[in-house]
Scaffold this motif. Structure first.
Motif, PDB file in Angstrom:
ATOM      1  N   PRO A  63       0.817  -1.214   0.000  1.00 38.72           N
ATOM      2  CA  PRO A  63       0.000   0.000   0.000  1.00 38.72           C
ATOM      3  C   PRO A  63       0.850   1.263   0.000  1.00 38.72           C
ATOM      4  O   PRO A  63       2.023   1.228   0.374  1.00 38.72           O
ATOM      5  N   ALA A  64       0.233   2.346  -0.425  1.00 42.50           N
ATOM      6  CA  ALA A  64       0.928   3.636  -0.340  1.00 42.50           C
ATOM      7  C   ALA A  64       1.267   3.895   1.118  1.00 42.50           C
ATOM      8  O   ALA A  64       0.420   3.783   2.003  1.00 42.50           O
ATOM      9  N   GLU A  65       2.528   4.209   1.372  1.00 39.27           N
ATOM     10  CA  GLU A  65       3.012   4.342   2.742  1.00 39.27           C
ATOM     11  C   GLU A  65       2.374   5.528   3.449  1.00 39.27           C
ATOM     12  O   GLU A  65       2.186   6.600   2.859  1.00 39.27           O
ATOM     13  N   GLY A  66       2.043   5.317   4.728  1.00 38.52           N
ATOM     14  CA  GLY A  66       1.510   6.409   5.525  1.00 38.52           C
ATOM     15  C   GLY A  66       2.582   7.431   5.844  1.00 38.52           C
ATOM     16  O   GLY A  66       3.770   7.215   5.602  1.00 38.52           O
ATOM     17  N   THR A  67       2.180   8.548   6.395  1.00 36.83           N
ATOM     18  CA  THR A  67       3.127   9.597   6.769  1.00 36.83           C
ATOM     19  C   THR A  67       3.563   9.415   8.221  1.00 36.83           C
ATOM     20  O   THR A  67       2.781   8.948   9.057  1.00 36.83           O
ATOM     21  N   SER A 323      -6.596  -8.969   0.726  1.00 36.20           N
ATOM     22  CA  SER A 323      -7.300  -7.754   1.172  1.00 36.20           C
ATOM     23  C   SER A 323      -6.705  -6.503   0.525  1.00 36.20           C
ATOM     24  O   SER A 323      -7.423  -5.549   0.206  1.00 36.20           O
ATOM     25  N   LEU A 324      -5.390  -6.520   0.303  1.00 35.34           N
ATOM     26  CA  LEU A 324      -4.748  -5.377  -0.360  1.00 35.34           C
ATOM     27  C   LEU A 324      -5.169  -5.288  -1.817  1.00 35.34           C
ATOM     28  O   LEU A 324      -5.381  -4.185  -2.338  1.00 35.34           O
ATOM     29  N   GLN A 325      -5.300  -6.413  -2.484  1.00 34.25           N
ATOM     30  CA  GLN A 325      -5.694  -6.437  -3.885  1.00 34.25           C
ATOM     31  C   GLN A 325      -7.130  -5.967  -4.049  1.00 34.25           C
ATOM     32  O   GLN A 325      -7.480  -5.327  -5.050  1.00 34.25           O
ATOM     33  N   GLU A 326      -7.983  -6.263  -3.053  1.00 36.40           N
ATOM     34  CA  GLU A 326      -9.373  -5.821  -3.097  1.00 36.40           C
ATOM     35  C   GLU A 326      -9.479  -4.307  -3.033  1.00 36.40           C
ATOM     36  O   GLU A 326     -10.402  -3.700  -3.583  1.00 36.40           O
TER      37      GLU A 326
END
Length: 328
Positions: A63-67, A323-326
C-alpha cells in the motif's frame, strides 16, 4: 473496525519502531512520541529493513506508505488519533502514568493498547478514568513481519474494545489471539520463558554453547513449530493412534527429573559474560542491523513457503495480500 486513519505510538524502541513500520507500510499515518533525540535515526533504520522485507513479501506492491511524524510532545502525537499503541519500558508505574495522561488528552472513544509482554491489563487500568477502552496488544519482534498479537482484556475492559482491537490488527495483516483469561505473561511468553530457563541451565552447566542450543532448535523442533504448534506436532508423533497414544507413551516422562523449569540459575557476572561472549562468537562478526536483515529475509521466505500451502502464518499473509488487492 478497519485499519486506523491515524495511529499514535508512545515509545519508539524496538517494539514501538516495529509498530511504526507495520502501520506505515499498511498505509496508516503515524505520529510517534519519543523524547529520545536519536529517535528519528533509529526509526529510520528500522523502516529501511522493514521496507526491504515488505517489498520481498509483497512483490506485487504494498500500500501507499503512511506519513510519519516524530515528536517529543505527547499531546501533539495523540491529537486526532483514533488508535494509540503504547510501547514504553516495562514498569507498571510508568505505564499507569502514561495511561492517566492519555485519558486526559483523548476522548473515551479512542482505543488504547499496550505492548506489554507480561503486565496484567487490570494493573495498567488502575489510574484511568476510562479503563473500558484499554487492552493489551502484545506483539512479537519483528512486529512488521510476525503476525501474532495477543489481545488481553482487564477486569474493566469492554468486550467492544477487544473486538475493535481484533478487527484493527486483522486489517493490518496480523493474527489476533484473544487470551481467554487474564494472566501474567499471557500465552506465548510463558512458553518461551520455559524454554529460556532450560537453555540457561544448559549453558551454565557446560552442556552446550549458545550456538549449540540454537542449533538444536533451528535444525529440529523450530522447523516444525514454524508451521505446527506443540500439540499438533505431538499428535502426529502419536502415529495412527494420535494424541491418546502419544500421551500414554510419553506422559509418564513428565515425572522424570528432566527439567529445571522452576529452578533458575543465578545471573552472575560470570554467566552473563559467558553467554554474551558465546553470542558474539555465534554472530560471526555480523552487526545488529545485518542480523536483523538476515532474520527478516528468512522469515519472509518461510512465510511465503507456508503461503503456497495456505497454512499457518502463510495463510495470514495470503489473506492480507488478498485484502490489499481488493482495495486496488
Amino acid at each position: 473496525m478497519s485499519a486506523p486513519r491515524k495511529a499514535a505510538l508512545v515509545g519508539g524502541g524496538v517494539i514501538g519502531g516495529g509498530w511504526a513500520a507495520r502501520l506505515l507500510l499498511s498505509g496508516v499515518d503515524v505520529a510517534l512520541f519519543d523524547p529520545d533525540p536519536q529517535a528519528e535515526r533509529k526509526i529510520g533504520e528500522i523502516l529501511k529493513n522493514a521496507r526491504h522485507a515488505f517489498d520481498r513479501m509483497l512483490p506485487e506492491g504494498r500500500p501507499a506508505e503512511g506519513t510519519l511524524t516524530i515528536t517529543g510532545d505527547l499531546a501533539k502525537a495523540v491529537a486526532g488519533a483514533d488508535f494509540i499503541q503504547e510501547s514504553a519500558p516495562e514498569r507498571v508505574e510508568l505505564k499507569q502514568s502514561i495511561f492517566a495522561q492519555l485519558d486526559e488528552l483523548v476522548g473515551p472513544e479512542v482505543l488504547i493498547a499496550s505492548s506489554t509482554s507480561g503486565i496484567k491489563p487490570t494493573d495498567l487500568q488502575a489510574k484511568m478514568k476510562h479503563p473500558e477502552r484499554l487492552v493489551v496488544g502484545h506483539p512479537f519482534n519483528p512486529v512488521y513481519l510476525l503476525p501474532l498479537v495477543e489481545i488481553v482484556g482487564g477486569e474493566k475492559t469492554a468486550l467492544e474494545a477487544i473486538e475493535r482491537a481484533r478487527a484493527l490488527y486483522s486489517a493490518i495483516g496480523m493474527k489476533p489471539l484473544v487470551v481467554r483469561k487474564e494472566i501474567e505473561a499471557f500465552i506465548a511468553d510463558r512458553l518461551m520463558e520455559a524454554l529460556w530457563r532450560e537453555a540457561l541451565w544448559l549453558v551454565k552447566d557446560g552442556i552446550a554453547t549458545t550456538e549449540e542450543v540454537d542449533d538444536a532448535i533451528r535444525y529440529g523442533c523450530g522447523l516444525r513449530w514454524a508451521q505446527m504448534g506443540t500439540f499438533q506436532v505431538f499428535q502426529i508423533a502419536g502415529g495412527e493412534a494420535g494424541m491418546r497414544h502419544f500421551m500414554a507413551q510419553f506422559g509418564p516422562c513428565l515425572k522424570w527429573p528432566w527439567t529445571k523449569l522452576m529452578d533458575v540459575p543465578e545471573m552472575t557476572d560470570e554467566l552473563v559474560e559467558t553467554i554474551a561472549e558465546q553470542c558474539d562468537d555465534q554472530a560471526g562478526g555480523l552487526g545488529f542491523r545485518e542480523l536483523e536483515r538476515i532474520r527478516d529475509e528468512n522469515l519472509v521466505d518461510v512465510m511465503k513457503a507456508l503461503e503456497a500451502n495456505n497454512w499457518g502464518a502463510g495463510a495470514v499473509l495470503k489473506s492480507y495480500r488478498a485484502s490489499l488487492q481488493e482495495k486496488d
